[in-house]
Design a protein around this motif. Structure first.
Motif, PDB file in Angstrom:
ATOM      1  N   ALA A 195       0.981  -1.293  -0.060  1.00  7.75           N
ATOM      2  CA  ALA A 195      -0.148   0.006   0.025  1.00  7.75           C
ATOM      3  C   ALA A 195       0.908   1.330   0.098  1.00  7.75           C
ATOM      4  O   ALA A 195       0.477   2.265  -0.630  1.00  7.75           O
ATOM      5  N   ARG A 196       2.148   1.187   0.515  1.00  5.92           N
ATOM      6  CA  ARG A 196       2.992   2.494   0.612  1.00  5.92           C
ATOM      7  C   ARG A 196       3.332   2.723  -0.860  1.00  5.92           C
ATOM      8  O   ARG A 196       3.612   4.101  -1.124  1.00  5.92           O
ATOM      9  N   GLU A 197       3.437   1.956  -1.835  1.00  9.59           N
ATOM     10  CA  GLU A 197       4.008   2.209  -3.355  1.00  9.59           C
ATOM     11  C   GLU A 197       2.613   1.856  -4.112  1.00  9.59           C
ATOM     12  O   GLU A 197       2.343   0.613  -4.233  1.00  9.59           O
ATOM     13  N   SER A 198       2.088   2.880  -4.748  1.00 13.01           N
ATOM     14  CA  SER A 198       0.746   2.360  -5.291  1.00 13.01           C
ATOM     15  C   SER A 198       1.202   1.618  -6.823  1.00 13.01           C
ATOM     16  O   SER A 198       0.170   1.215  -7.327  1.00 13.01           O
ATOM     17  N   ASP A 199       2.426   2.086  -7.271  1.00 22.11           N
ATOM     18  CA  ASP A 199       2.722   1.303  -8.722  1.00 22.11           C
ATOM     19  C   ASP A 199       3.328  -0.285  -8.038  1.00 22.11           C
ATOM     20  O   ASP A 199       3.524  -0.976  -9.222  1.00 22.11           O
ATOM     21  N   VAL A 200       3.461  -0.676  -7.145  1.00 23.49           N
ATOM     22  CA  VAL A 200       3.679  -2.044  -6.753  1.00 23.49           C
ATOM     23  C   VAL A 200       2.527  -2.869  -6.897  1.00 23.49           C
ATOM     24  O   VAL A 200       1.356  -2.684  -6.285  1.00 23.49           O
ATOM     25  N   THR A 201       2.523  -3.978  -7.743  1.00 23.84           N
ATOM     26  CA  THR A 201       1.255  -4.634  -8.089  1.00 23.84           C
ATOM     27  C   THR A 201       1.254  -5.755  -7.103  1.00 23.84           C
ATOM     28  O   THR A 201       0.223  -6.576  -6.969  1.00 23.84           O
ATOM     29  N   ALA A 202       2.547  -6.286  -6.441  1.00 25.67           N
ATOM     30  CA  ALA A 202       2.403  -7.551  -5.984  1.00 25.67           C
ATOM     31  C   ALA A 202       3.638  -7.681  -5.318  1.00 25.67           C
ATOM     32  O   ALA A 202       4.941  -7.264  -5.928  1.00 25.67           O
ATOM     33  N   ILE A 203       3.738  -8.384  -4.069  1.00 25.29           N
ATOM     34  CA  ILE A 203       4.808  -8.877  -3.232  1.00 25.29           C
ATOM     35  C   ILE A 203       4.946 -10.102  -2.806  1.00 25.29           C
ATOM     36  O   ILE A 203       3.741 -10.621  -2.442  1.00 25.29           O
ATOM     37  N   SER A 204       5.882 -11.061  -3.170  1.00 23.31           N
ATOM     38  CA  SER A 204       5.570 -12.378  -3.176  1.00 23.31           C
ATOM     39  C   SER A 204       6.981 -12.998  -2.393  1.00 23.31           C
ATOM     40  O   SER A 204       8.049 -12.211  -2.378  1.00 23.31           O
ATOM     41  N   LEU A 205       6.752 -13.855  -1.859  1.00 24.75           N
ATOM     42  CA  LEU A 205       7.780 -14.448  -1.003  1.00 24.75           C
ATOM     43  C   LEU A 205       7.692 -16.117  -1.729  1.00 24.75           C
ATOM     44  O   LEU A 205       6.943 -17.038  -1.584  1.00 24.75           O
ATOM     45  N   ILE A 206       8.977 -16.607  -2.203  1.00 21.19           N
ATOM     46  CA  ILE A 206       9.102 -17.904  -2.841  1.00 21.19           C
ATOM     47  C   ILE A 206      10.146 -18.923  -2.205  1.00 21.19           C
ATOM     48  O   ILE A 206      11.171 -18.108  -1.634  1.00 21.19           O
ATOM     49  N   ASP A 207      10.078 -20.169  -2.392  1.00 19.19           N
ATOM     50  CA  ASP A 207      11.067 -21.114  -1.642  1.00 19.19           C
ATOM     51  C   ASP A 207      12.197 -21.218  -2.664  1.00 19.19           C
ATOM     52  O   ASP A 207      12.090 -20.489  -3.805  1.00 19.19           O
ATOM     53  N   ASN A 208      13.166 -21.805  -2.286  1.00 22.40           N
ATOM     54  CA  ASN A 208      14.256 -22.326  -3.235  1.00 22.40           C
ATOM     55  C   ASN A 208      13.818 -22.991  -4.525  1.00 22.40           C
ATOM     56  O   ASN A 208      14.857 -23.339  -5.110  1.00 22.40           O
ATOM     57  N   ASN A 209      12.600 -23.626  -4.413  1.00 22.91           N
ATOM     58  CA  ASN A 209      12.172 -24.326  -5.561  1.00 22.91           C
ATOM     59  C   ASN A 209      11.220 -23.496  -6.693  1.00 22.91           C
ATOM     60  O   ASN A 209      10.760 -23.991  -7.436  1.00 22.91           O
ATOM     61  N   GLY A 210      11.051 -22.221  -6.107  1.00 25.51           N
ATOM     62  CA  GLY A 210      10.078 -21.524  -6.983  1.00 25.51           C
ATOM     63  C   GLY A 210       8.862 -21.403  -6.617  1.00 25.51           C
ATOM     64  O   GLY A 210       8.123 -20.437  -7.126  1.00 25.51           O
ATOM     65  N   ARG A 211       8.288 -22.040  -5.754  1.00 24.75           N
ATOM     66  CA  ARG A 211       6.954 -22.155  -5.160  1.00 24.75           C
ATOM     67  C   ARG A 211       6.771 -20.755  -4.518  1.00 24.75           C
ATOM     68  O   ARG A 211       7.348 -20.401  -3.523  1.00 24.75           O
ATOM     69  N   VAL A 212       5.392 -20.201  -4.622  1.00 17.33           N
ATOM     70  CA  VAL A 212       4.822 -19.178  -3.860  1.00 17.33           C
ATOM     71  C   VAL A 212       4.508 -19.474  -2.614  1.00 17.33           C
ATOM     72  O   VAL A 212       3.641 -20.325  -2.530  1.00 17.33           O
ATOM     73  N   LEU A 213       5.097 -18.844  -1.482  1.00 20.69           N
ATOM     74  CA  LEU A 213       4.690 -19.099  -0.151  1.00 20.69           C
ATOM     75  C   LEU A 213       3.780 -18.239   0.295  1.00 20.69           C
ATOM     76  O   LEU A 213       2.736 -18.263   1.289  1.00 20.69           O
TER      77      LEU A 213
END
Length: 271
Positions: free
Chosen positions: A82-100
Motif C-alpha cells: 500500500a505504501r507504493e501505489s505502483d507495486v502490483t504484488a509482493i511475493s515470497l518464494i522458496d528455493n524451488n520457486g513455489r510461492v509461499l
C-alpha cells in the motif's frame, strides 16, 4: 552557383550527415542513461521495502510459524504494498520457486511469476537482484537460513507503465534539444564552409572560365595573397609564355621560309 553545388553543398551535406549521426548516438545514450537512472531510483525504493520485510520473515522463521499462518507477516506485506501505489504484488518464494506468500491473491491461487524472474531470483550472485522487461520491473532480496543456505527470495513486482508518461516527456525534451543543437550547428557549419571555402569557389570559377575559352583572366579582383589570385597570375603567366613561344615559332618559321626562297633564287641565277 555551380561552384557552390560542386564544392560547398557536398561538403556541407557530408558534415551534416556526420553531425546527425553523432547527435543521434548522443540521444540514444542519454535516453539509456535516463532509463538506467530511473530503474536505480525505483530499485532503491523497493530495496527499502524488501529490507523491512526480510526482518519480519527471519523473525517468523525463528519462531517456526508457517508463513501462511503468520497473520502479522501477511499484514506487513499488505502495508508495504500500500505504501507504493505502483507495486502490483509482493511475493515470497522458496528455493524451488513455489510461492509461499503473496499480497495479491490467496496462497492456493497465486499470481504467476515469470520463469525468468524466478531463475534470476534464485541464481543471482548478489543478494539484492533486479530484473526488468518492457512493462514490469522486478526487485527482490534473497533469503537465507541458519546455515547460510538459500531458502528463497522476496519478489516485488513494479508496474513500469506509470513511468511511461515521464519517459515520453524525457524523449520529447531530448528530441527538442537534439533538433535545436543540430539546426544551430548546421547553420554555423554552413556559414563557416561558405566563407572558408570561398577561395576554392573562385578557383573553380577561374578554371571553368579558362576551360570555356575566356583567356582574359584577371587576378586583381581576387583578394591579395589568396589562392585564386595566385592561380590567376599563374594562368596569366602561362598565357604570356604561350604567346612568347608562339611568336618565337612564327619568327623562326618566317626565317626558314626566307632562307628557302633565297636558296631557290640563288640556284636559278647559277643555272
Amino acid at each position: 552557383m555551380r561552384a557552390f553545388f560542386e564544392v560547398h553543398l557536398r561538403l556541407v551535406i557530408t558534415v551534416w550527415v556526420i553531425l546527425m549521426s553523432v547527435l543521434g548516438l548522443l540521444y540514444l545514450m542519454n535516453y539509456m542513461k535516463f532509463d538506467s537512472l530511473m530503474s536505480g531510483v525505483v530499485s532503491s525504493k523497493l530495496d527499502v521495502i524488501s529490507s523491512s520485510l526480510d526482518t519480519s520473515i527471519q523473525r517468523v522463521e525463528r519462531l517456526g510459524i508457517p508463513f501462511h499462518s503468520a497473520d502479522n507477516l501477511i499484514e506487513q506485506f499488505d502495508q508495504a504494498k500500500a505504501r507504493e501505489s505502483d507495486v502490483t504484488a509482493i511475493s515470497l518464494i522458496d528455493n524451488n520457486g513455489r510461492v509461499l506468500l503473496q499480497t495479491t491473491s490467496a496462497v492456493n491461487s497465486p499470481t504467476p511469476i515469470p520463469e525468468d524472474v524466478i531463475r534470476r531470483a534464485l541464481t543471482s550472485n548478489e543478494q539484492r537482484w533486479l530484473y526488468s522487461d518492457d512493462t514490469k520491473l522486478y526487485s527482490g532480496l534473497q533469503t537465507f537460513g541458519d546455515f547460510n543456505n538459500l531458502t528463497g527470495s522476496l519478489v516485488i513486482e513494479y508496474d513500469k507503465t506509470a513511468l511511461f508518461g515521464v519517459y515520453a516527456l524525457v524523449r520529447l525534451h531530448l528530441l527538442e534539444a537534439t533538433v535545436v543543437i543540430f539546426l544551430i550547428t548546421a547553420l554555423i557549419v554552413f556559414i563557416v564552409v561558405r566563407i572558408g571555402f570561398a577561395d576554392v569557389a573562385n578557383v573553380l570559377k577561374l578554371i571553368h572560365s579558362y576551360s570555356s575559352g575566356d583567356k582574359s583572366v584577371d587576378g586583381k579582383k581576387a583578394p591579395d595573397g589568396s589562392m585564386s589570385q595566385s592561380f590567376a597570375e599563374q594562368i596569366k603567366q602561362s598565357e604570356e609564355m604561350k604567346a612568347q613561344v608562339s611568336a618565337e615559332l612564327e619568327r623562326l618559321q618566317s626565317l626558314s621560309r626566307n632562307n628557302t626562297e633565297n636558296t631557290k633564287d640563288g640556284t636559278e641565277v647559277v643555272k
